[in-house]
Motif scaffolding. Structure first.
Motif, PDB file in Angstrom:
ATOM      1  N   LEU A  25       0.831  -1.197   0.000  1.00  0.00           N
ATOM      2  CA  LEU A  25       0.000   0.000   0.000  1.00  0.00           C
ATOM      3  C   LEU A  25       0.874   1.259   0.000  1.00  0.00           C
ATOM      4  CD1 LEU A  25      -2.790   1.294   0.172  1.00  0.00           C
ATOM      5  CD2 LEU A  25      -2.632   1.132   2.665  1.00  0.00           C
ATOM      6  N   PHE A  26       1.925   1.221   0.804  1.00  0.00           N
ATOM      7  CA  PHE A  26       2.839   2.376   0.848  1.00  0.00           C
ATOM      8  C   PHE A  26       3.527   2.588  -0.500  1.00  0.00           C
ATOM      9  CE2 PHE A  26       7.188   3.901   1.470  1.00  0.00           C
ATOM     10  CZ  PHE A  26       6.945   5.152   2.034  1.00  0.00           C
ATOM     11  N   VAL A  29       1.028   4.151  -2.979  1.00  0.00           N
ATOM     12  CA  VAL A  29       0.818   5.586  -2.719  1.00  0.00           C
ATOM     13  C   VAL A  29       2.025   6.391  -3.162  1.00  0.00           C
ATOM     14  CG1 VAL A  29       0.518   7.300  -0.893  1.00  0.00           C
ATOM     15  CG2 VAL A  29      -0.788   5.157  -0.831  1.00  0.00           C
ATOM     16  N   TYR A  32       2.032   6.557  -6.978  1.00  0.00           N
ATOM     17  CA  TYR A  32       0.907   7.374  -7.470  1.00  0.00           C
ATOM     18  C   TYR A  32       1.226   8.874  -7.343  1.00  0.00           C
ATOM     19  CZ  TYR A  32      -3.727   9.455  -7.737  1.00  0.00           C
ATOM     20  OH  TYR A  32      -4.795  10.243  -8.074  1.00  0.00           O
ATOM     21  N   PHE A  33       1.651   9.273  -6.133  1.00  0.00           N
ATOM     22  CA  PHE A  33       1.925  10.700  -5.940  1.00  0.00           C
ATOM     23  C   PHE A  33       3.220  11.135  -6.639  1.00  0.00           C
ATOM     24  CE2 PHE A  33      -1.080  10.000  -2.436  1.00  0.00           C
ATOM     25  CZ  PHE A  33      -1.935  11.073  -2.636  1.00  0.00           C
TER      26      PHE A  33
END
Length: 263
Positions: A25-26, A29, A32-33
């Motif tokens: 998950l990290f 993220v 994505y960013f």
């Protein structure tokens, strides 16, 4: 195999599973960013209209918009230097800030080209060749030559110009053409109104001779008479050098005098 299933039921496995999911998950993220920042998602602006502007004004607009630029130049005959004639991307396209805009402007310095071979070409052919090389015809002059409307010589700035010499695009070129008559032919001068001596002088000046002399009024007074007819006349236009021109003389007409009446 039974040990594997037993391992799946242990607290160690659950802890490792949760840790792995948190890491994925990290990582998602972060990616994505990171892509959002790298591609500047949502940071879009419209490319301004720069065609037709002077380059100084166009660069001012690009600086205010935060856009980079690269400039190329071309030469166009009779075009105003410094004007933007093309841009990439096109106007009203949407780009990210900092995008490079490619501009093409008109340069002030005309490039030099090798002068083409146009000697012995017809005027029409020479005109087309000069136009294709972005050269102008300043003026034309004619000399006696049997080759009518054929280029016999070329001048640039008053000096002879040979094929292969480097000249600037847009230069004015003067052409010397043949008149189709050759060196053995001349125009027939108009002798009407001349005295006999004046006619002889005019004919000698162009390489012609005086032929027969006749009188229309029967009074053979060549001193006080003028030419009233000639053969050949000027309607023939061209005559060979050395030819004779025959003339007819007559006394010049004088206005009738008015006799004052006695009161």
């Amino acid at each position: 195999m039974s040990k594997f299933f037993l391992y799946l039921q242990t607290a160690v496995f659950r802890k490792n599973l949760i840790g792995g999911l948190i890491f994925l998950l990290f990582l998602f993220v972060l990616i994505y960013f990171g892509l959002q920042m790298y591609t500047k998602h949502g940071d879009s602006q419209e490319v301004p209209v720069l065609k037709g502007l002077h380059i100084s004004k166009a660069l001012e607009i690009l600086d205010q918009a935060g856009l980079e630029y690269e400039i190329d130049s071309v030469y166009q005959l009779d075009a105003k230097p410094g004007i933007v004639i093309d841009q990439d991307p096109d106007p009203q396209s949407h780009v990210k800030s900092g995008r490079t805009i490619y501009l093409t402007i008109i340069t002030q310095s005309a490039p030099e080209i090798a002068f083409p071979e146009i000697i012995d070409k017809t005027f029409i052919e020479a005109s087309a060749i000069l136009k294709n090389h972005s050269l102008k015809i300043a003026d034309t002059s004619y000399i006696n030559d049997i080759a009518k409307d054929v280029v016999l010589d070329v001048k640039f700035a008053g000096q002879p110009l040979k094929a292969g010499r480097m000249v600037s695009k847009g230069s004015n070129i003067s052409l010397i053409l043949g008149n189709g008559r050759g060196d053995s032919e001349v125009e027939i001068p108009n002798l009407v109104g001349f005295s006999l001596d004046e006619a002889k002088f005019a004919l000698a000046g162009v390489g012609l001779t005086l032929g027969s002399v006749s009188f229309s009024d029967g009074i053979k007074d060549s001193i006080n008479s003028v030419i009233v007819r000639q053969n050949p006349d000027t309607s023939a236009r061209i005559i060979s050098i050395g030819s004779a021109v025959h003339v007819t003389l007559s006394k010049p007409s004088t206005p009738s005098s008015t006799v004052p009446q006695t009161p």
